[in-house]
Design an enzyme around this catalytic site. Sequence first.
Site, PDB file in Angstrom:
ATOM      1  N   ASP A 217       0.860  -1.187   0.000  1.00  0.00           N
ATOM      2  CA  ASP A 217       0.000   0.000   0.000  1.00  0.00           C
ATOM      3  C   ASP A 217       0.895   1.236   0.000  1.00  0.00           C
ATOM      4  O   ASP A 217       1.692   1.442   0.921  1.00  0.00           O
ATOM      5  CB  ASP A 217      -0.892  -0.020   1.243  1.00  0.00           C
TER       6      ASP A 217
ATOM      7  N   ASP B 148      -2.865   2.468  -6.076  1.00  0.00           N
ATOM      8  CA  ASP B 148      -1.853   2.557  -5.022  1.00  0.00           C
ATOM      9  C   ASP B 148      -1.749   1.329  -4.133  1.00  0.00           C
ATOM     10  O   ASP B 148      -1.033   1.365  -3.127  1.00  0.00           O
ATOM     11  CB  ASP B 148      -2.117   3.786  -4.153  1.00  0.00           C
ATOM     12  N   GLU B 149      -2.422   0.241  -4.451  1.00  0.00           N
ATOM     13  CA  GLU B 149      -2.289  -0.949  -3.608  1.00  0.00           C
ATOM     14  C   GLU B 149      -2.590  -2.210  -4.399  1.00  0.00           C
ATOM     15  O   GLU B 149      -3.302  -2.194  -5.395  1.00  0.00           O
ATOM     16  CB  GLU B 149      -3.195  -0.868  -2.377  1.00  0.00           C
TER      17      GLU B 149
END
Length: 380
Positions: A24, A118-119
């Site tokens: 993350d 983003d993850e």
Amino acid sequence: MEPARNDPGEEESGDGLRKIIHVDMDAFYASVEQRDDPALKGKPVAVGGSSERGVVAAASYEARVFGVRSAMPSVRAARLCPDLIFRKPRFDVYRGVSQQIRAIFHDYTPHVEPLALDEAYLDVTDDIRGIGSATRIAELIRQRIRAETGLTASAGVSYNKFLAKLASDQNKPDGLCVIRPGEGAAFVAGLPVRRFHGIGPRGAEKMAGLGIETGADLLAKDLAFLRSHFGSLADYLYRAARGIDLRRVRADRPRKSVGGERTFDRDLSSGPALREALERIIDIVWDRIERAGAQGRTVTLKMKSIDFTNMTRAKSSPRAVADKTVFASMARDLLEAVLPLPQPIRLMGLTLSALEGDHDDDDAEPQSGEAGRQQAELPF
């Protein structure tokens, strides 16, 4: 006690203990802005609109100290942090950085399940590069992200997706947490239930009223009790309290919809109040659509009245909704078609469905023959 069951559509791994990493990025949008503009380093930054109807899409850690959070109205964020610096989102830039990061993931495993820009989850059970441990792979990935993008990432390592995601949030920012086999139930027991994915403020408030505030409290409730109070969420809660998650990392997992909803602090009934609430939800949901790189044809408006009756209205386009202007126009049309409402509402949400090309999963497919190769079992 009745055993927990799999969620519909999920499958057991079927091949023993897995080694899962959840990566993350730390305050992704805001960190990219601080990286690209050195004058922003160390300052409170919010990505989003600064207008009266603007919404914070992301906040730097310096802004979070003041209580600024994503999905917060920009006006409130500015009151909490008078020195807050707003930057407009640059989704093309964020997508480009995300592609760099995913390329790093694929150097270590073909089994990558992106959740957003983003993850992502990574299944590194097969040690294709002979590195020696899942923890070491997570360390190398974080080092490369920093070196190649100038950004930091946090990672969680464990034997299932639920625990790996909890672990990645444990030592943020720029942290690493490992939950080894046999440690899951004890780790979960000490957490507030608010940390569990899918449990929001209202859900946590309801649980507190039932004497459930931690994972240990949840563990003490049997499945019959949970089903009587939480319905379809009960099986998930039962497994979560025990650190159990049988879902596989799915590189080819199809995304069916992207959306979001908000429960209001006070019930809304007037046209102006409902329109203002809708504008904020449009901003929030479009941000999620951009993060997922999704394009769909159907917009659905959901509203829950004060007696908990749900109302949904949908509108479809012959082609993919490719920009926010079209999405917002369809959402506004849906609301106008039902005004005035017969009674106040406590919740409103928007969803984009009938998706096509949701995110770059083509390069996430396992390479031919890779899955069938014999690999040494990878330790933590």
